[in-house]
Design an enzyme around this catalytic site. Structure first.
Site, short mmCIF file in Angstrom:
data_model
loop_
_atom_site.label_atom_id
_atom_site.label_comp_id
_atom_site.label_asym_id
_atom_site.label_seq_id
_atom_site.Cartn_x
_atom_site.Cartn_y
_atom_site.Cartn_z
N HIS A 200 0.84 -1.21 0.00
CA HIS A 200 0.00 0.00 0.00
C HIS A 200 0.88 1.26 0.00
O HIS A 200 0.61 2.22 -0.72
CB HIS A 200 -0.87 0.06 1.27
CG HIS A 200 -1.90 -1.02 1.40
ND1 HIS A 200 -1.99 -1.82 2.51
CD2 HIS A 200 -2.89 -1.42 0.57
CE1 HIS A 200 -3.00 -2.67 2.36
NE2 HIS A 200 -3.57 -2.46 1.19
N SER B 139 -3.07 -7.90 2.75
CA SER B 139 -3.21 -7.80 4.21
C SER B 139 -3.66 -9.14 4.78
O SER B 139 -3.22 -9.54 5.86
CB SER B 139 -4.24 -6.72 4.57
OG SER B 139 -3.78 -5.46 4.16
N LYS C 114 -16.60 -7.14 6.44
CA LYS C 114 -15.79 -8.34 6.65
C LYS C 114 -15.17 -8.32 8.05
O LYS C 114 -15.18 -7.31 8.73
CB LYS C 114 -14.71 -8.45 5.59
CG LYS C 114 -14.21 -7.12 5.08
CD LYS C 114 -13.34 -7.31 3.86
CE LYS C 114 -13.16 -6.04 3.09
NZ LYS C 114 -12.26 -6.06 2.02
N ARG D 134 -2.75 -5.59 -8.39
CA ARG D 134 -1.80 -6.70 -8.41
C ARG D 134 -2.15 -7.62 -9.58
O ARG D 134 -3.30 -7.63 -10.02
CB ARG D 134 -1.85 -7.47 -7.08
CG ARG D 134 -1.17 -6.69 -5.96
CD ARG D 134 -1.66 -7.15 -4.61
NE ARG D 134 -3.08 -6.82 -4.46
CZ ARG D 134 -3.80 -7.11 -3.38
NH1 ARG D 134 -3.25 -7.73 -2.39
NH2 ARG D 134 -5.08 -6.78 -3.32
P1 ADP Z 1 -9.95 -3.29 -0.01
O1 ADP Z 1 -10.75 -3.65 1.20
O2 ADP Z 1 -10.52 -2.16 -0.81
O3 ADP Z 1 -9.54 -4.46 -0.85
P2 ADP Z 1 -7.19 -3.12 0.79
O4 ADP Z 1 -6.76 -2.45 2.04
O5 ADP Z 1 -7.01 -4.59 0.70
O6 ADP Z 1 -8.66 -2.65 0.61
O7 ADP Z 1 -6.47 -2.46 -0.47
C1 ADP Z 1 -6.61 -1.10 -0.80
C2 ADP Z 1 -6.06 -0.89 -2.20
O8 ADP Z 1 -4.68 -1.20 -2.22
C3 ADP Z 1 -6.70 -1.74 -3.28
O9 ADP Z 1 -6.72 -1.00 -4.47
C4 ADP Z 1 -5.74 -2.91 -3.41
O10 ADP Z 1 -5.81 -3.50 -4.68
C5 ADP Z 1 -4.42 -2.20 -3.20
N1 ADP Z 1 -3.38 -3.09 -2.71
C6 ADP Z 1 -3.46 -4.02 -1.74
N2 ADP Z 1 -2.29 -4.66 -1.56
C7 ADP Z 1 -1.43 -4.12 -2.46
C8 ADP Z 1 -0.06 -4.37 -2.81
N3 ADP Z 1 0.65 -5.33 -2.23
N4 ADP Z 1 0.50 -3.60 -3.77
C9 ADP Z 1 -0.23 -2.65 -4.40
N5 ADP Z 1 -1.51 -2.38 -4.13
C10 ADP Z 1 -2.12 -3.10 -3.19
#
Ligand code: ADP
Length: 161
Positions: free
Chosen positions: A17, A128, A41, A90
């Site tokens: 992130h 995550s 969730k 990703r």
């Molecule tokens: P959500 O609940 O919207 O999936 P996340 O916290 O999992 O929220 O992710 C927020 C954003 O960051 C999303 O656009 C996700 O695709 C992106 N993201 C998550 N992990 C990574 C990563 N390792 N590298 C780049 N972007 C990521």
């Protein structure tokens, strides 16, 4: 001034992130990380904890702020006056879901432009949820998250054991 929101659960924020945040902060004058506060969730961290970790990880970026939000993401975008929404893509995990959401958001707020950043190669497989799984089994996570997040994960594990 161009304001971008970067919405997500951030449970917790990872280096994947943060790599996106750094790139967005170079491109846009103001970046607001939106921490979704009422997700449907099961989350490990409370909204306050997720906001706090994201703030600690971005203190050095003067044009980045972190705010909790509930309800529609487009509502949050309007509230902070954003013209752009940033998401990270990703290789295998994200495209279809992002595409659906983008179509719906376009209907709800046509002026909001979606900008997707390709995830860095080293974080393509970092999520995550996988991170929490590895941390729960006491795997090494220090290269994947900032130090306060690693510490918070260790504390959660101790509390639950
Ligand atoms: P959500 O609940 O919207 O999936 P996340 O916290 O999992 O929220 O992710 C927020 C954003 O960051 C999303 O656009 C996700 O695709 C992106 N993201 C998550 N992990 C990574 C990563 N390792 N590298 C780049 N972007 C990521």
């Amino acid at each position: 001034m161009t304001t971008a929101i970067y919405p997500g659960s951030f449970d917790p924020i990872t280096n994947g992130h943060l790599e996106i945040v750094h790139r967005a902060a170079k491109l846009f004058e103001r970046v607001v990380i939106g921490v979704y506060s009422k997700p449907d969730k099961n989350l490990l961290f409370t909204t306050e904890e997720r906001v706090d970790m994201a703030r600690k990880a971005t203190t050095k970026l003067s044009n980045v702020e972190v705010r909790p939000f509930g309800g529609l993401t487009v509502g949050f975008a309007r509230e902070v006056g954003a013209q752009v929404m940033v998401r990270g893509l990703r290789m295998t995990l994200d495209f279809e879901r992002e595409f659906d959401m983008a179509m719906m958001n376009k209907k709800l707020y046509p002026e909001l432009e979606l900008v997707c950043f390709m995830a860095a190669q080293e974080y393509q497989f970092l999520s995550s949820s996988l991170l929490k799984e590895v941390a729960g089994l006491e795997g090494a996570i220090d290269d994947l998250v900032p130090p306060p997040v690693a510490e918070a994960l260790r504390k959660k594990n101790q509390e639950s054991s």
